[in-house]
Design an enzyme around this catalytic site. Structure first.
Site, PDB file in Angstrom:
ATOM      1  N   GLU A  10      70.088   9.262 -30.369  1.00 55.39           N
ATOM      2  CA  GLU A  10      69.528   8.145 -29.607  1.00 55.39           C
ATOM      3  C   GLU A  10      70.046   6.836 -30.182  1.00 55.39           C
ATOM      4  O   GLU A  10      69.913   6.580 -31.376  1.00 55.39           O
ATOM      5  CB  GLU A  10      68.001   8.178 -29.641  1.00 55.39           C
ATOM      6  CG  GLU A  10      67.423   9.368 -28.893  1.00 55.39           C
ATOM      7  CD  GLU A  10      65.915   9.345 -28.864  1.00 55.39           C
ATOM      8  OE1 GLU A  10      65.347   9.073 -27.795  1.00 55.39           O
ATOM      9  OE2 GLU A  10      65.301   9.600 -29.917  1.00 55.39           O
ATOM     10  N   GLU A  15      63.849  20.068 -29.106  1.00 53.85           N
ATOM     11  CA  GLU A  15      64.740  18.956 -28.757  1.00 53.85           C
ATOM     12  C   GLU A  15      65.624  18.621 -29.938  1.00 53.85           C
ATOM     13  O   GLU A  15      65.209  18.732 -31.096  1.00 53.85           O
ATOM     14  CB  GLU A  15      63.882  17.742 -28.384  1.00 53.85           C
ATOM     15  CG  GLU A  15      64.630  16.518 -27.939  1.00 53.85           C
ATOM     16  CD  GLU A  15      63.679  15.401 -27.527  1.00 53.85           C
ATOM     17  OE1 GLU A  15      64.050  14.233 -27.691  1.00 53.85           O
ATOM     18  OE2 GLU A  15      62.559  15.695 -27.053  1.00 53.85           O
TER      19      GLU A  15
END
Length: 282
Positions: free
Chosen positions: A154, A150
């Site tokens: 964010e 990943e």
């Protein structure tokens, strides 16, 4: 197991049976499993601010996860397309009805095909609010027959003058980092990007490098994944990180454009500021 049955007294949804304990475990359930050997797709440019249907190559998540660290359910009705040219794609977070068995309804859109090394861009406006998380990331994991890999942008709504950047490699959650942006990411659209290459990861904001890691000192994800955007809120386990959303929390993240090109290619990108907002997926 049935979840949030009964919005109309009849509709029922089944929850995902397998759950990962990371932010992007939410992403697993929509697409059938495949292997990292699947051929990654080539360059694309998707403008979301042209009105009309969702551009080719994307799909909307619609499922729930039972794990307590997620207080949100993905629903199609939380993904809003502007009815007029120039309006961005909106992902909404809002309170869920009592029968939902979760506190909030959130929105998520995912790329149908995998991408791999290359240059990634998104033009977006982050969602504000304590406990609210909005994002742009690549992901793969056990549902797809892979270790968890990943790469993240964010945005934590409790302080949108910063961004949290993070990565997973071979199932290991590696140290993330808070980055001061020098602007409020929730005040309007900005361009965020990263270069993913075998020997390095470089994150950018409005064309300015904000963080870099290089091999062999740092592990670099190496498995092709899918691009995701979403808005959600976590439980008490995320309180120290994201805060906790109050019961009446409503927020929205807005996305204008997402683009990708593999290394060594020359293809249109969001940063080119094309005059035509029409989708140019290959």
């Amino acid at each position: 197991m049935k979840i949030f049955a009964g919005w109309s007294g009849r509709v029922q949804y089944r929850c995902l049976l397998a759950v990962l304990g990371a932010v992007c475990g939410l992403c697993m359930a929509i697409l059938p499993a495949d292997r990292a050997t699947a051929q990654p797709e080539g360059a694309f440019l998707s403008r979301f601010d042209g009105g009309g249907p969702l551009p080719d190559g994307w799909r909307i998540s619609h499922f729930a996860v039972s794990a307590s660290h997620y207080r949100s359910i993905w629903t199609r009705r939380s993904v809003i397309r502007s009815g007029t040219e120039g309006g961005p794609l909106e992902l909404w977070l809002r309170p869920a009805p009592p029968e939902a068995q979760k506190d909030f309804l959130g929105g998520e859109v995912q790329r149908r095909r995998r991408t791999h090394y290359g240059h990634y861009e998104v033009e977006m406006t982050a969602a504000p609010g304590d406990g609210v998380i909005s994002s742009f990331f690549t992901y793969t994991g056990p549902y797809f027959g892979d270790p968890h890999d990943e790469i993240d942008f964010e945005f934590l709504g409790r302080d949108t003058t910063k961004v949290w950047i993070n990565r997973f490699a071979k199932g290991e959650k590696l140290p993330g980092r808070w980055i001061d942006l020098g602007f409020d990411a929730a005040a309007g659209p900005h361009l965020y990007a990263f270069d993913w290459l075998p020997d390095r990861l470089v994150w950018y904001a409005d064309g300015r490098e904000i963080h870099r890691i290089e091999a062999p000192e740092h592990a670099i994800p190496d498995i092709p994944g899918r691009i995701y955007i979403n808005i959600w809120t976590g439980g008490t386990g995320q309180a120290q990180w994201s805060g906790i959303a109050g019961p009446d929390t409503r927020s929205v993240a807005r996305y204008n454009c997402i683009s990708y090109r593999p290394p060594g290619t020359d293809a249109p990108m969001c940063s080119d500021r094309k005059k035509s907002p029409r989708d140019q997926d290959d």
